[in-house]
Design a protein around this motif. Structure first.
Motif, mmCIF file in Angstrom:
data_model
loop_
_atom_site.group_PDB
_atom_site.id
_atom_site.type_symbol
_atom_site.label_atom_id
_atom_site.label_comp_id
_atom_site.label_asym_id
_atom_site.label_seq_id
_atom_site.Cartn_x
_atom_site.Cartn_y
_atom_site.Cartn_z
ATOM 1 N N LEU A 20 45.637 23.439 44.994
ATOM 2 C CA LEU A 20 44.448 22.983 45.710
ATOM 3 C C LEU A 20 43.168 23.211 44.912
ATOM 4 N N ALA A 21 43.128 24.296 44.168
ATOM 5 C CA ALA A 21 41.971 24.636 43.322
ATOM 6 C C ALA A 21 42.512 24.865 41.909
ATOM 7 N N PRO A 22 42.716 23.788 41.152
ATOM 8 C CA PRO A 22 43.391 23.904 39.853
ATOM 9 C C PRO A 22 42.515 24.546 38.775
ATOM 10 N N VAL A 23 42.466 25.862 38.820
ATOM 11 C CA VAL A 23 41.722 26.639 37.824
ATOM 12 C C VAL A 23 42.658 27.717 37.273
ATOM 13 N N SER A 24 42.232 28.380 36.224
ATOM 14 C CA SER A 24 43.066 29.432 35.643
ATOM 15 C C SER A 24 43.120 30.639 36.566
ATOM 16 N N ASP A 25 44.123 31.476 36.346
ATOM 17 C CA ASP A 25 44.240 32.720 37.121
ATOM 18 C C ASP A 25 42.986 33.569 36.964
ATOM 19 N N MET A 26 42.480 33.660 35.734
ATOM 20 C CA MET A 26 41.305 34.485 35.473
ATOM 21 C C MET A 26 40.079 33.968 36.232
ATOM 22 N N THR A 27 39.898 32.664 36.252
ATOM 23 C CA THR A 27 38.769 32.093 36.997
ATOM 24 C C THR A 27 38.901 32.390 38.481
ATOM 25 N N LEU A 28 40.100 32.225 39.002
ATOM 26 C CA LEU A 28 40.334 32.505 40.414
ATOM 27 C C LEU A 28 39.976 33.946 40.750
ATOM 28 N N ILE A 32 37.012 35.520 43.202
ATOM 29 C CA ILE A 32 37.309 36.460 44.283
ATOM 30 C C ILE A 32 36.439 37.704 44.144
ATOM 31 N N LYS A 33 36.372 38.238 42.937
ATOM 32 C CA LYS A 33 35.572 39.447 42.693
ATOM 33 C C LYS A 33 34.095 39.205 42.999
ATOM 34 N N ALA A 34 33.617 37.999 42.695
ATOM 35 C CA ALA A 34 32.213 37.650 42.928
ATOM 36 C C ALA A 34 31.938 37.257 44.384
ATOM 37 N N GLY A 35 32.987 37.171 45.201
ATOM 38 C CA GLY A 35 32.806 36.781 46.596
ATOM 39 C C GLY A 35 32.661 35.280 46.781
ATOM 40 N N ALA A 36 33.016 34.501 45.755
ATOM 41 C CA ALA A 36 32.865 33.056 45.806
ATOM 42 C C ALA A 36 34.141 32.341 46.248
ATOM 43 N N PHE A 37 35.204 33.085 46.502
ATOM 44 C CA PHE A 37 36.485 32.514 46.916
ATOM 45 C C PHE A 37 37.117 33.485 47.902
#
Length: 67
Positions: A20-28, A32-37
C-alpha cells in the motif's frame, strides 16, 4: 438474538503495508519514529498495522496532494 461481539480490525503485516505504501523498510521506520506513519502493534515479536489506520493515512495523504 443480537450479536454482541465487537468487530475486530483487520491487521496487516509488513509486506501488506509495503504494497500500500511502497517505500523501503528504512523509510517506513523513519516515518514511524517521526510520527508521520501509524505505529505498529507488536504481537509475539511481529509487527502488524490496523488496516483502518493505514487507510486513514492514505486518505489524508491523498487529500493533502489535492489541496
Amino acid at each position: 438474538m443480537r450479536n454482541t461481539q465487537e468487530t475486530r480490525p483487520t491487521l496487516l503485516n509488513g509486506m501488506d503495508v509495503k504494497k500500500l505504501a511502497p517505500v523501503s523498510d528504512m523509510t517506513l521506520w523513519r516515518w514511524i519514529k517521526a510520527g508521520a506513519f501509524p505505529k505498529p502493534i507488536k504481537i509475539t515479536s511481529r509487527n502488524y498495522w490496523r488496516a483502518d489506520e493505514i487507510t486513514a493515512w492514505l486518505d489524508k495523504k491523498s487529500a493533502e496532494r489535492t489541496a
